[in-house]
Design a protein around this motif. Structure first.
Motif, PDB file in Angstrom:
ATOM      1  N   GLY A 174       0.803  -1.213   0.000  1.00 53.06           N
ATOM      2  CA  GLY A 174       0.000   0.000   0.000  1.00 53.06           C
ATOM      3  C   GLY A 174       0.837   1.263   0.000  1.00 53.06           C
ATOM      4  O   GLY A 174       0.564   2.202  -0.762  1.00 53.06           O
ATOM      5  N   HIS A 175       1.846   1.301   0.849  1.00 51.04           N
ATOM      6  CA  HIS A 175       2.695   2.491   0.913  1.00 51.04           C
ATOM      7  C   HIS A 175       3.482   2.668  -0.383  1.00 51.04           C
ATOM      8  O   HIS A 175       3.704   3.793  -0.841  1.00 51.04           O
ATOM      9  N   ALA A 176       3.923   1.569  -0.971  1.00 48.93           N
ATOM     10  CA  ALA A 176       4.657   1.651  -2.232  1.00 48.93           C
ATOM     11  C   ALA A 176       3.763   2.206  -3.331  1.00 48.93           C
ATOM     12  O   ALA A 176       4.162   3.093  -4.102  1.00 48.93           O
ATOM     13  N   ALA A 177       2.520   1.702  -3.407  1.00 50.00           N
ATOM     14  CA  ALA A 177       1.590   2.166  -4.435  1.00 50.00           C
ATOM     15  C   ALA A 177       1.264   3.639  -4.264  1.00 50.00           C
ATOM     16  O   ALA A 177       1.086   4.376  -5.245  1.00 50.00           O
ATOM     17  N   ALA A 178       1.224   4.126  -3.015  1.00 51.64           N
ATOM     18  CA  ALA A 178       0.878   5.509  -2.735  1.00 51.64           C
ATOM     19  C   ALA A 178       1.904   6.494  -3.277  1.00 51.64           C
ATOM     20  O   ALA A 178       1.580   7.664  -3.520  1.00 51.64           O
ATOM     21  N   VAL A 179       3.129   6.045  -3.458  1.00 53.20           N
ATOM     22  CA  VAL A 179       4.164   6.946  -3.986  1.00 53.20           C
ATOM     23  C   VAL A 179       4.557   6.571  -5.417  1.00 53.20           C
ATOM     24  O   VAL A 179       5.607   6.987  -5.910  1.00 53.20           O
ATOM     25  N   GLY A 180       3.745   5.766  -6.052  1.00 55.64           N
ATOM     26  CA  GLY A 180       4.013   5.394  -7.440  1.00 55.64           C
ATOM     27  C   GLY A 180       4.942   4.231  -7.602  1.00 55.64           C
ATOM     28  O   GLY A 180       5.499   4.023  -8.685  1.00 55.64           O
ATOM     29  N   GLY A 181       5.111   3.429  -6.546  1.00 60.80           N
ATOM     30  CA  GLY A 181       6.002   2.288  -6.615  1.00 60.80           C
ATOM     31  C   GLY A 181       5.242   0.985  -6.774  1.00 60.80           C
ATOM     32  O   GLY A 181       4.012   0.936  -6.713  1.00 60.80           O
ATOM     33  N   THR A 182       6.015  -0.089  -6.965  1.00 54.69           N
ATOM     34  CA  THR A 182       5.422  -1.421  -7.162  1.00 54.69           C
ATOM     35  C   THR A 182       6.148  -2.428  -6.293  1.00 54.69           C
ATOM     36  O   THR A 182       7.386  -2.471  -6.265  1.00 54.69           O
ATOM     37  N   LEU A 183       5.367  -3.237  -5.572  1.00 56.90           N
ATOM     38  CA  LEU A 183       5.933  -4.364  -4.846  1.00 56.90           C
ATOM     39  C   LEU A 183       6.096  -5.519  -5.825  1.00 56.90           C
ATOM     40  O   LEU A 183       5.115  -6.058  -6.329  1.00 56.90           O
ATOM     41  N   ARG A 184       7.337  -5.915  -6.105  1.00 55.67           N
ATOM     42  CA  ARG A 184       7.576  -6.941  -7.120  1.00 55.67           C
ATOM     43  C   ARG A 184       7.596  -8.339  -6.521  1.00 55.67           C
ATOM     44  O   ARG A 184       6.946  -9.241  -7.009  1.00 55.67           O
TER      45      ARG A 184
END
Length: 635
Positions: free
Chosen positions: A29-39
């Motif tokens: 969730g936190h990664a998505a909030a800043v434009g990131g992706t959990l791989r």
């Protein structure tokens, strides 16, 4: 939480970080909030890819117990030798200088493991190799190790490999390489007995001919500093035996059963002589019953069917027992001249030895670049052969690193490893400077070397360990504070070791030059307004104006408020005088009474009070300030 920051140049590029946390969903969730992706997630390790400029935001969002870090360093199994970075060859390659267009010849004694090295990508598949021995390309992997180092240093160069076993084959290989347009030759091989190590003889003739043909020859100096003796024949007791030291008619060495050794004796009587010395080896002291186990007694004493005119004797011996062995040099008669002589051992250290002039051929030749060895800490290897030549010329020319990794060994040591580093460096310089002569290329190589031993030129490392000047600004890899961009002034405003020319934060205040341009601050001054706070602290921490020394206009600079008084630099403290020596953040009748006491001389105002109590800005505390403060309070 471990704090990490992306380099300014990576703000818009994706970066990969590892988050150590128990909750997969929280990280996602936190990664998505800043434009990131959990791989990927494995146990409590989570790989996140996000824009570099968003990394600080991600760190700010995550709970403090979470750890954010970059992936652990790693590399593929393909080997990159440590000497590439150490010598500045990596700088050259980064700038696009990889030796392309230069042909390098590697003349050695065998190339075992060549196909394996090629399959791993450590050597190119399209190299040329010629076996002049007729026995195949194997025999030793020495040449393959050498070739890998050359290729690592100059991966764009074309390689020409030749296996040889005699000086005739050596000459054949050189001639073929000259015809093919080879410009650099590496020869990590030692030759003995052809001359008195004074730059003369048939081996030097071959090397010098290569130079005449436009090829720069680079040669290992040899690993014989402990395995060499030089002196003039002395026979004080007239027993025809040479005295290696006063009263000592022998030299000694320790040998191990089954381990072969070669002894090579030469004396200064080239090219032909009738001065006759002989060489003997004893298992035990010859004056105390020692047994002769080997000898070399070629006849130099006159013409005849058995006459051997070259001043050279050689013993090849494999001992059957371990112990101390004694070496004796003897002349054939009392009338035999006493000449300078040199003794080399192929493998065992000599107890009575001479460090100086322990150079092998053709490193002693005038037009050859002789390469000594330094370890990866820039310490001269103790075994690396030492100059000068026996005729007094300066050698080595430079030193190269050894003890490096190849695909065949984790520790390729000796001047055999140093020399290909130098040869590769020569190829890089030739590709970078196609119009220069061999003399000029050699000057570039030696003039930029890092002095690592005795200050100035020395007989251990020459002019120093090679250190290329990739950007050609006059500063080598080891001294240049901006290795990839020419900056002859070496200006470094913030003293961080990174020259201004390539420093993203010239003044070291924590703001990039680009950020400072946007703010209007001076990128060469960490504190543009001189208020005691860096521009970065004002912009990112305190939200004050980096172009205004006193953001809130209360007479105290932003730096004084933050660093001295602990007040808010964005909120005026004008008139805040009470309690004495304390700022309570309020202006009331107590402050008015304190000002009256200051004006009336009942209390002495501190420096801060003089500023905060000066309501009309005339730098004096008087009744007018009292009236103004009273009016502001509504009295």
């Amino acid at each position: 939480m471990e704090r990490v920051a992306a380099a300014p140049s990576l703000q818009d590029l994706p970066v990969t970080v590892i988050v150590e946390a128990d909750s997969v969903s929280a990280v996602r969730g936190h990664a998505a909030a800043v434009g990131g992706t959990l791989r990927f997630s494995v146990n409590n390790l989570h790989e996140v890819v996000l824009p570099g400029g968003k990394l600080s935001q991600l760190i700010g969002r995550l709970p403090s117990a979470y750890v954010v870090r970059f992936p652990y360093p790693h590399q593929a199994l393909a080997v990159t030798g440590q000497g590439v970075a150490l010598t500045g060859a990596g700088d050259m390659q980064t700038l696009g200088q990889n030796g392309a267009g230069i042909k390098i010849g590697i003349i050695d004694l065998g190339f075992t493991g060549l196909s394996t090295s090629q399959s791993k990508g450590e050597l190119p598949v399209n190299l040329s190799i010629v076996d002049y021995t007729g026995t195949g390309n194997n025999g030793t992997d020495h040449g393959t190790n050498v070739a890998e180092i050359v290729y690592e240093m100059a991966p764009g160069a074309s390689l020409y490999l030749a296996k040889i076993d005699t000086e005739v084959q050596l000459s054949q290989a050189v001639n073929a390489m000259a015809a093919a347009g080879v410009k650099v030759i590496n020869h990590s091989v030692a030759w003995f007995g052809a001359a008195f190590y004074d730059g003369t003889g048939p081996i030097c003739d071959i090397a010098n001919a290569a130079n005449t043909a436009g090829m720069q020859w680079v040669n290992a100096m040899g690993n014989h500093r402990y395995m060499h003796y030089l002196g003039t024949f002395a026979d004080a007791n007239a027993d025809l035996r040479h005295e290696f030291a006063t009263g000592q008619n022998y030299n000694t060495m320790s040998l191990t059963a089954g381990s072969a050794v070669t002894l090579m004796l030469n004396w200064k009587a080239y090219p032909q002589t009738t001065v006759d010395y002989n060489l003997y080896l004893y298992n035990g002291n010859p004056d105390a019953g020692g047994t002769q186990v080997a000898s070399s007694t070629n006849k130099q004493s006159g013409n005849g069917g058995s006459w051997y005119p070259t001043p050279h004797e050689q013993i090849d011996h494999t001992p059957s027992t371990t112990g101390t062995y004694y070496i004796v040099v003897k002349k054939v008669s009392s009338s035999t001249a006493n000449l300078p002589l040199t003794l080399f051992s192929s493998s065992a250290n000599l107890v009575t030895r001479t460090y100086a002039s322990s150079i092998v051929q053709p490193a002693d030749c005038a037009n050859v670049i002789g390469a000594g060895a330094t370890n990866l800490s820039d310490v001269a290897e103790s075994f690396s052969s030492e100059g000068p030549t026996t005729d007094g010329r300066a050698k080595p020319d430079v030193a190269g690193p050894d003890r490096v990794q190849t695909s065949l060994t984790g520790n390729f040591a000796g001047t055999s490893a140093a020399s290909p580093h130098v040869a590769g460096a020569v190829a890089l310089l030739m590709a970078q400077n196609p119009g220069l002569s061999l003399t000029q290329i050699k000057w570039l190589l030696t003039s930029t070397a890092k002095d690592v031993s005795t200050p100035g030129y020395d007989y251990r490392t020459g002019y120093g360990r090679i250190s290329l000047d990739a950007d050609a600004d006059g500063y080598n890899h080891d001294t240049d504070n901006c290795r990839l961009v020419s900056n002859p002034t070496q200006l470094d405003t913030d003293g961080d070791g990174i020259g201004d020319t390539c420093d993203n934060d010239i003044d070291g205040d924590g703001l990039t030059n680009t950020q400072e341009a946007a703010l209007g601050t001076d990128p060469t001054k960490p504190d543009t307004d001189g208020d005691g706070l860096t521009d970065s602290a004002e912009a990112n921490t305190y939200s004050t104006n980096p172009l205004m020394a006193d953001t809130d206009g209360d007479g105290l600079t932003d730096g004084q408020e933050v660093n001295t008084y602990g007040t808010n630099p964005n909120s005026s403290n004008k008139g805040d005088l009470a309690p004495i020596n304390t700022l309570d953040g309020q202006t009331n009748v107590a402050d008015l009474m304190m000002l009256i006491r200051f004006v009336g001389g009942l209390d002495t105002p501190a420096a801060r009070d003089l500023i905060l109590g000066d309501m009309n800005g005339d730098n004096v505390l008087d009744v007018r300030d009292v009236l103004l403060l009273r009016r502001s309070l509504g009295y």
